[in-house]
Design an enzyme around this catalytic site. Sequence first.
Site: not given
Length: 256
Positions: A11, A130
């Site tokens: 990330d 998500e």
Amino acid sequence: MKHLRIIARLDIKGPNLIKGIHLEGLRVVGDPHEHALRYYRQGADELLFIDSVASLYQRNNLSDIIKRAADRVYVPITVGGGVRSLDDVSTMMHSGADKVAINTAAIARPQLLTEVARRYGSQCMVLGVEAKRIAPGKWEAYTDNGRERTGRDVVEWVREAVERGVGEILLTSVDQEGTRKGFDVPLVQQVCDAVSVPVTASGGFGKPEDIAAIAATGVSAIAVADALHWNRMALAEIKQHAVAAGLDIRTEVPSP
């Protein structure tokens, strides 16, 4: 014997590799390029780069990072975060990405999934999900790093996305992400049962037993971040545990 890919997840925020808990409270880990090369040399089957603030700022800043990685890394690279159009996909592919993961823009305009799949092939089009649990056995799809509700049921959404041409699902459990408490096995099981395309489980890997627990779902890959970034477990060790769990794993590593 079920084959399992081990994917290193990176990330990114600006120039830094970062890591959070529940996709929040981000801590800087270091230089993404150095970590990407290390994970590749350790035997990662794929690399996953996510621009963690791209949707917030409506842009993806990963092209330079991807170009550097693609010059040195010979495993598939998936890029996600802020990919909103065919032009964005084109930029990522020309930078060296093999696949793009789209979440926020796909929720806003599902037809984008079909457009990408038609132009670049379904194998390139990854749906980023998500997921947050909203009731027992029920999850809602979120966007913007788990901040924004969509009202979309995760299982219904992945079914629709596959009908629209998506070739792979990147399934992140926001509840488990960064907690080291194990994958959300019921979530992964429901999604694997709902679609016929490969599913990557992300969020929660903490200990060797987690691999055996997730393997039974039929998942195609697991994405690992925290365990690698903080040197809690090397890729070779993760793969050893996967073999012990009865999984077929790619064991060779690249020549130095």
